[in-house]
Scaffold this motif. Structure first.
Motif, PDB file in Angstrom:
ATOM      1  N   ARG A  63      -3.030  17.306  14.640  1.00 42.44           N
ATOM      2  CA  ARG A  63      -3.314  16.121  13.827  1.00 42.44           C
ATOM      3  C   ARG A  63      -1.971  15.777  13.219  1.00 42.44           C
ATOM      4  NH1 ARG A  63      -8.491  15.112  12.318  1.00 42.44           N
ATOM      5  NH2 ARG A  63     -10.267  16.336  13.124  1.00 42.44           N
ATOM      6  N   MET A  64      -1.253  16.586  12.673  1.00 44.29           N
ATOM      7  CA  MET A  64       0.110  16.156  12.167  1.00 44.29           C
ATOM      8  C   MET A  64       0.772  15.339  13.201  1.00 44.29           C
ATOM      9  SD  MET A  64       1.644  19.136   9.970  1.00 44.29           S
ATOM     10  CE  MET A  64       3.063  18.110   9.098  1.00 44.29           C
ATOM     11  N   ARG A  77      10.373  16.831   9.473  1.00 45.72           N
ATOM     12  CA  ARG A  77      10.663  16.972   8.254  1.00 45.72           C
ATOM     13  C   ARG A  77      10.072  15.780   7.122  1.00 45.72           C
ATOM     14  NH1 ARG A  77      16.687  19.586   6.993  1.00 45.72           N
ATOM     15  NH2 ARG A  77      16.211  21.620   8.317  1.00 45.72           N
ATOM     16  N   ARG A  78      10.419  14.763   7.777  1.00 42.92           N
ATOM     17  CA  ARG A  78       9.758  13.569   7.245  1.00 42.92           C
ATOM     18  C   ARG A  78       8.456  13.586   7.277  1.00 42.92           C
ATOM     19  NH1 ARG A  78       9.558   7.727   8.514  1.00 42.92           N
ATOM     20  NH2 ARG A  78       8.638   6.716   6.750  1.00 42.92           N
ATOM     21  N   LEU A  79       7.778  14.007   8.057  1.00 44.13           N
ATOM     22  CA  LEU A  79       6.344  14.147   8.398  1.00 44.13           C
ATOM     23  C   LEU A  79       5.677  15.121   7.619  1.00 44.13           C
ATOM     24  CD1 LEU A  79       3.701  13.271  10.027  1.00 44.13           C
ATOM     25  CD2 LEU A  79       4.343  14.903  11.522  1.00 44.13           C
ATOM     26  N   CYS A  80       6.339  15.979   7.138  1.00 46.91           N
ATOM     27  CA  CYS A  80       5.860  17.180   6.415  1.00 46.91           C
ATOM     28  C   CYS A  80       5.737  16.598   5.003  1.00 46.91           C
ATOM     29  CB  CYS A  80       6.509  18.461   6.506  1.00 46.91           C
ATOM     30  SG  CYS A  80       6.188  19.523   7.814  1.00 46.91           S
ATOM     31  N   ASP A  81       6.992  15.908   4.539  1.00 46.00           N
ATOM     32  CA  ASP A  81       7.124  15.383   3.142  1.00 46.00           C
ATOM     33  C   ASP A  81       6.259  14.060   3.028  1.00 46.00           C
ATOM     34  OD1 ASP A  81       9.363  16.733   2.649  1.00 46.00           O
ATOM     35  OD2 ASP A  81      10.647  15.181   3.139  1.00 46.00           O
ATOM     36  N   GLU A  82       5.750  13.315   4.131  1.00 44.41           N
ATOM     37  CA  GLU A  82       4.794  12.434   3.955  1.00 44.41           C
ATOM     38  C   GLU A  82       3.451  12.663   3.765  1.00 44.41           C
ATOM     39  OE1 GLU A  82       5.144   8.852   3.801  1.00 44.41           O
ATOM     40  OE2 GLU A  82       7.327   9.128   3.775  1.00 44.41           O
ATOM     41  N   VAL A  83       3.045  13.968   4.514  1.00 48.85           N
ATOM     42  CA  VAL A  83       1.590  14.657   4.514  1.00 48.85           C
ATOM     43  C   VAL A  83       1.580  15.180   3.011  1.00 48.85           C
ATOM     44  CG1 VAL A  83       0.577  16.755   5.149  1.00 48.85           C
ATOM     45  CG2 VAL A  83       1.344  15.019   6.815  1.00 48.85           C
ATOM     46  N   HIS A  84       2.817  15.490   2.365  1.00 52.14           N
ATOM     47  CA  HIS A  84       2.498  16.055   1.059  1.00 52.14           C
ATOM     48  C   HIS A  84       2.150  14.747   0.025  1.00 52.14           C
ATOM     49  CE1 HIS A  84       3.565  20.402   0.979  1.00 52.14           C
ATOM     50  NE2 HIS A  84       4.347  19.995   2.052  1.00 52.14           N
ATOM     51  N   LEU A  85       2.787  13.717   0.361  1.00 56.18           N
ATOM     52  CA  LEU A  85       2.624  12.433  -0.571  1.00 56.18           C
ATOM     53  C   LEU A  85       1.291  11.538  -0.210  1.00 56.18           C
ATOM     54  CD1 LEU A  85       6.207  11.486  -0.646  1.00 56.18           C
ATOM     55  CD2 LEU A  85       5.150  12.643  -2.466  1.00 56.18           C
ATOM     56  N   LEU A  87      -2.235  10.646   0.400  1.00 51.76           N
ATOM     57  CA  LEU A  87      -3.626  11.336   0.308  1.00 51.76           C
ATOM     58  C   LEU A  87      -4.527  11.191   1.561  1.00 51.76           C
ATOM     59  CD1 LEU A  87      -4.970  10.349  -3.241  1.00 51.76           C
ATOM     60  CD2 LEU A  87      -4.090  12.644  -2.228  1.00 51.76           C
ATOM     61  N   ALA A  88      -4.047   9.944   2.352  1.00 49.13           N
ATOM     62  CA  ALA A  88      -5.098   9.880   3.589  1.00 49.13           C
ATOM     63  C   ALA A  88      -4.717  10.778   4.675  1.00 49.13           C
ATOM     64  CB  ALA A  88      -4.670   8.203   4.165  1.00 49.13           C
ATOM     65  N   TYR A  89      -3.353  11.105   4.760  1.00 52.83           N
ATOM     66  CA  TYR A  89      -2.671  12.073   5.506  1.00 52.83           C
ATOM     67  C   TYR A  89      -3.451  13.234   5.392  1.00 52.83           C
ATOM     68  CZ  TYR A  89       1.092   8.755   6.670  1.00 52.83           C
ATOM     69  OH  TYR A  89       1.724   7.505   6.954  1.00 52.83           O
ATOM     70  N   ARG A  90      -3.294  13.721   4.389  1.00 53.89           N
ATOM     71  CA  ARG A  90      -4.013  14.831   3.698  1.00 53.89           C
ATOM     72  C   ARG A  90      -5.467  15.211   4.182  1.00 53.89           C
ATOM     73  NH1 ARG A  90      -1.787  18.160  -1.078  1.00 53.89           N
ATOM     74  NH2 ARG A  90       0.278  17.917  -0.781  1.00 53.89           N
ATOM     75  N   TRP A  91      -6.276  14.063   4.034  1.00 49.83           N
ATOM     76  CA  TRP A  91      -7.593  13.924   4.369  1.00 49.83           C
ATOM     77  C   TRP A  91      -7.820  14.244   5.753  1.00 49.83           C
ATOM     78  CZ3 TRP A  91      -9.999  10.774   7.777  1.00 49.83           C
ATOM     79  CH2 TRP A  91     -11.543  10.883   7.830  1.00 49.83           C
TER      80      TRP A  91
END
Length: 93
Positions: A63-64, A77-85, A87-91
């Motif tokens: 999914r990531m 690394r940027r993907l991990c940072d973006e996922v933290h920020l 909300l749609a990615y987290r969902w």
């Protein structure tokens, strides 16, 4: 002070629903309707070792990668940072 509270405390707290913060027309909602990765973990289980540290969930990893591909995020690394920020990615994850 002992006794019954006269003031309701619900106003001090609020409920947060990730579902409500991702718009219905968001790209990841459209993708999620067609992506079913529920069997990936069971399919890949024989390839994971019983010893050592726990690995990253394969469904989460896929999914990531989908998020990174759809939004042009090339760096892990940027993907991990973006996922933290985001909300749609987290969902989606």
């Amino acid at each position: 002070m002992i006794g019954e509270r006269k003031v309701m405390q619900e106003s001090l707290f609020y409920g947060f629903s990730l579902e409500r913060h991702v718009p219905d027309n968001h790209l990841l909602r459209k993708i999620d309707r067609f992506v079913d990765l529920s069997e990936v973990r069971a399919h890949l289980e024989p390839y994971y070792s019983e010893t050592g540290r726990p690995s990253i969930d394969p469904e989460l990893m896929i999914r990531m990668l989908i998020v990174g591909y759809c939004f042009g995020i090339r760096s892990e690394r940027r993907l991990c940072d973006e996922v933290h920020l985001n909300l749609a990615y987290r969902w989606f994850l």
